[in-house]
Motif scaffolding. Structure first.
Motif, PDB file in Angstrom:
ATOM      1  N   ALA A   2      17.446  48.481  52.609  1.00  0.00           N
ATOM      2  CA  ALA A   2      17.109  48.337  54.024  1.00  0.00           C
ATOM      3  C   ALA A   2      16.099  47.216  54.229  1.00  0.00           C
ATOM      4  CB  ALA A   2      16.544  49.646  54.548  1.00  0.00           C
ATOM      5  N   ASN A   3      16.115  46.620  55.400  1.00  0.00           N
ATOM      6  CA  ASN A   3      15.122  45.593  55.742  1.00  0.00           C
ATOM      7  C   ASN A   3      13.776  46.217  56.077  1.00  0.00           C
ATOM      8  OD1 ASN A   3      16.988  43.479  55.485  1.00  0.00           O
ATOM      9  ND2 ASN A   3      17.723  43.786  57.580  1.00  0.00           N
ATOM     10  N   GLU A   4      13.801  47.426  56.656  1.00  0.00           N
ATOM     11  CA  GLU A   4      12.570  48.120  57.042  1.00  0.00           C
ATOM     12  C   GLU A   4      12.727  49.606  56.764  1.00  0.00           C
ATOM     13  OE1 GLU A   4      11.541  47.455  61.101  1.00  0.00           O
ATOM     14  OE2 GLU A   4      11.845  45.282  60.994  1.00  0.00           O
ATOM     15  N   TYR A   5      11.588  50.258  56.475  1.00  0.00           N
ATOM     16  CA  TYR A   5      11.561  51.711  56.302  1.00  0.00           C
ATOM     17  C   TYR A   5      10.499  52.290  57.228  1.00  0.00           C
ATOM     18  CZ  TYR A   5      14.060  50.688  51.944  1.00  0.00           C
ATOM     19  OH  TYR A   5      14.972  50.228  51.020  1.00  0.00           O
ATOM     20  N   HIS A   6      10.890  53.227  58.072  1.00  0.00           N
ATOM     21  CA  HIS A   6       9.967  53.862  59.002  1.00  0.00           C
ATOM     22  C   HIS A   6       9.861  55.345  58.664  1.00  0.00           C
ATOM     23  CE1 HIS A   6      10.839  50.605  62.296  1.00  0.00           C
ATOM     24  NE2 HIS A   6      10.307  50.113  61.190  1.00  0.00           N
ATOM     25  N   VAL A   7       8.638  55.837  58.560  1.00  0.00           N
ATOM     26  CA  VAL A   7       8.395  57.256  58.337  1.00  0.00           C
ATOM     27  C   VAL A   7       7.669  57.787  59.564  1.00  0.00           C
ATOM     28  CG1 VAL A   7       7.335  58.977  56.840  1.00  0.00           C
ATOM     29  CG2 VAL A   7       8.163  56.843  55.860  1.00  0.00           C
ATOM     30  N   SER A  21       2.401  56.532  50.763  1.00  0.00           N
ATOM     31  CA  SER A  21       3.708  55.895  50.925  1.00  0.00           C
ATOM     32  C   SER A  21       3.728  54.507  50.299  1.00  0.00           C
ATOM     33  CB  SER A  21       4.063  55.775  52.412  1.00  0.00           C
ATOM     34  OG  SER A  21       4.153  57.052  53.009  1.00  0.00           O
ATOM     35  N   GLN A  24       5.987  49.105  51.610  1.00  0.00           N
ATOM     36  CA  GLN A  24       7.010  48.641  52.543  1.00  0.00           C
ATOM     37  C   GLN A  24       7.360  49.681  53.602  1.00  0.00           C
ATOM     38  OE1 GLN A  24       7.436  49.331  49.318  1.00  0.00           O
ATOM     39  NE2 GLN A  24       9.576  49.789  48.778  1.00  0.00           N
ATOM     40  N   PHE A  25       6.778  50.882  53.509  1.00  0.00           N
ATOM     41  CA  PHE A  25       7.032  51.931  54.495  1.00  0.00           C
ATOM     42  C   PHE A  25       6.055  51.799  55.660  1.00  0.00           C
ATOM     43  CE2 PHE A  25       9.564  55.540  52.416  1.00  0.00           C
ATOM     44  CZ  PHE A  25      10.240  54.653  51.577  1.00  0.00           C
ATOM     45  N   GLN A  26       6.587  51.753  56.864  1.00  0.00           N
ATOM     46  CA  GLN A  26       5.748  51.748  58.063  1.00  0.00           C
ATOM     47  C   GLN A  26       5.626  53.176  58.562  1.00  0.00           C
ATOM     48  OE1 GLN A  26       7.120  49.188  61.216  1.00  0.00           O
ATOM     49  NE2 GLN A  26       5.671  50.027  62.697  1.00  0.00           N
ATOM     50  N   TRP A  78      17.314  59.614  58.009  1.00  0.00           N
ATOM     51  CA  TRP A  78      17.267  60.397  56.772  1.00  0.00           C
ATOM     52  C   TRP A  78      16.324  61.579  56.974  1.00  0.00           C
ATOM     53  CZ3 TRP A  78      20.222  59.969  52.495  1.00  0.00           C
ATOM     54  CH2 TRP A  78      19.853  60.753  51.396  1.00  0.00           C
ATOM     55  N   CYS A 131      21.775  63.142  56.712  1.00  0.00           N
ATOM     56  CA  CYS A 131      21.590  61.706  56.946  1.00  0.00           C
ATOM     57  C   CYS A 131      22.661  61.238  57.919  1.00  0.00           C
ATOM     58  CB  CYS A 131      21.655  60.920  55.633  1.00  0.00           C
ATOM     59  SG  CYS A 131      23.121  61.276  54.623  1.00  0.00           S
TER      60      CYS A 131
END
Length: 261
Positions: A2-7, A21, A24-26, A78, A131
Motif C-alpha cells: 500500500a502507499n499509505e497505512y491508516h490506523v 506502530s 509508515q502507519f498514520q 482491514w 477485510c
C-alpha cells in the motif's frame, strides 16, 4: 504494498499507538469521523440495544474513512482483530478487486439493504470476511444514490433505514458487497482461499501467534481473526497463566540478560 497505512483508534489511545506502530502507519483519532454521527446514533438506539453502539460506530467509521481519500484511490479496510499470516493480494493481474468470502447469512442485513437500495443478494456467500477492498469512486457513487433517493445526507439516509429495535441490522461489508455485485460485477473477482474466524479457539489468544506458528498456519489459512466474543474460557488458565510463563517471563529474562552484558 500500500502507499499509505491508516490506523483509526480512540482518541485517548493515539499516543500509545504512535509509540507502538511502524513509522509508515498514520494513527488517526476516531473523533475525526464520529463527530458527524455519534450523538445521532446513540439517540436512535433503544435502551436495550445501547450495548450495540460500538458495533454500529465502527461500521460508520470505516465508511467515512474510505471517503476520506481521493476519488481515484483504492482502499482496503482491514478489521483490527484480524492477523494476516502471509502475503495477500487484493488486485488481480487484470485489475479486478479480489474479495474473500464467508458463510454468514443474517437476514436483517438484507432487509436494510433492500430498503436502502432496492437490491437483493445475488451471490451465494457473505462479504463479511474481515477485510474489504473498494474503489473510493464506488462508495461515492453509492452515497450519491442514497442522497438522491432519500433527499438526506448519506449517513442520515442509512441511519433512517436501520431497524434499531432488531439486533444487528446493518452490515457495511454486506451492503457495499451487494451494491458492487450489482453495479460493478465485471470489475471484481472472488477468492476461495481459506481464512479462520475462531482464532481464540485455535490459539487461545493472539499473543500466542508466534512467527513460527504463523508460518505453520499459513499453509492452511491466509489470515486469522481473534474476535472478542470468542474469548477463551476459563481466561485465567487458558490465557493469563500461559502468557505469564511463555511470553512475559522469557522476555523479562532476555531483557535482564542483555542489561547485564
Amino acid at each position: 504494498m500500500a502507499n499509505e497505512y491508516h490506523v483509526i483508534v480512540p482518541d485517548h489511545e493515539i499516543s500509545e499507538f504512535v509509540k507502538k506502530s511502524p513509522q509508515q502507519f498514520q494513527v488517526i483519532g476516531e473523533s475525526r469521523y464520529t463527530e458527524q454521527f455519534r450523538d445521532q446514533l446513540l439517540k436512535l438506539l433503544p435502551d436495550d440495544k445501547k450495548s450495540q453502539f460500538g458495533w454500529y460506530l465502527q461500521q460508520f467509521i470505516k465508511l467515512l474513512a474510505i471517503k476520506d481519500n481521493n476519488a481515484d484511490s483504492i482502499v482496503l479496510i482491514w478489521d483490527a482483530d484480524t492477523a494476516p499470516i502471509k502475503k495477500l493480494e487484493f488486485i488481480s493481474v487484470d485489475g479486478k478487486l479480489i474479495y474473500y468470502k464467508s458463510s454468514e447469512n443474517h437476514s436483517p442485513y438484507f432487509d436494510t439493504i433492500l430498503k436502502l437500495t432496492g437490491l437483493i443478494k445475488i451471490v451465494s456467500f457473505s462479504f463479511i470476511a474481515q477485510c474489504f477492498p473498494i474503489k473510493v469512486a464506488w462508495l461515492n457513487e453509492f452515497c450519491s444514490t442514497l442522497e438522491e433517493k432519500f433527499k438526506l445526507p448519506w449517513v442520515d439516509a442509512i441511519l433512517s433505514q436501520i431497524d434499531f429495535h432488531a439486533p444487528n441490522s446493518f452490515s457495511e461489508y454486506e451492503t457495499l458487497g451487494t451494491y458492487i455485485s450489482h453495479h460493478h460485477a465485471n470489475e471484481i473477482s472472488f477468492s476461495d482461499r481459506p481464512w479462520w474466524r475462531l482464532g481464540n479457539t485455535l490459539l487461545n489468544h493472539v499473543a500466542f501467534l508466534s512467527p513460527k506458528k504463523a508460518k505453520d498456519l499459513s499453509k492452511q489459512y491466509d489470515f486469522i481473526s481473534f474476535e472478542k466474543w470468542e474469548r477463551a474460557k476459563p481466561y485465567f488458565f487458558k490465557v493469563s497463566l500461559p502468557y505469564f510463563f511463555k511470553i512475559y517471563l522469557p522476555s523479562l529474562f532476555k531483557k535482564n540478560h542483555h542489561g547485564n552484558l
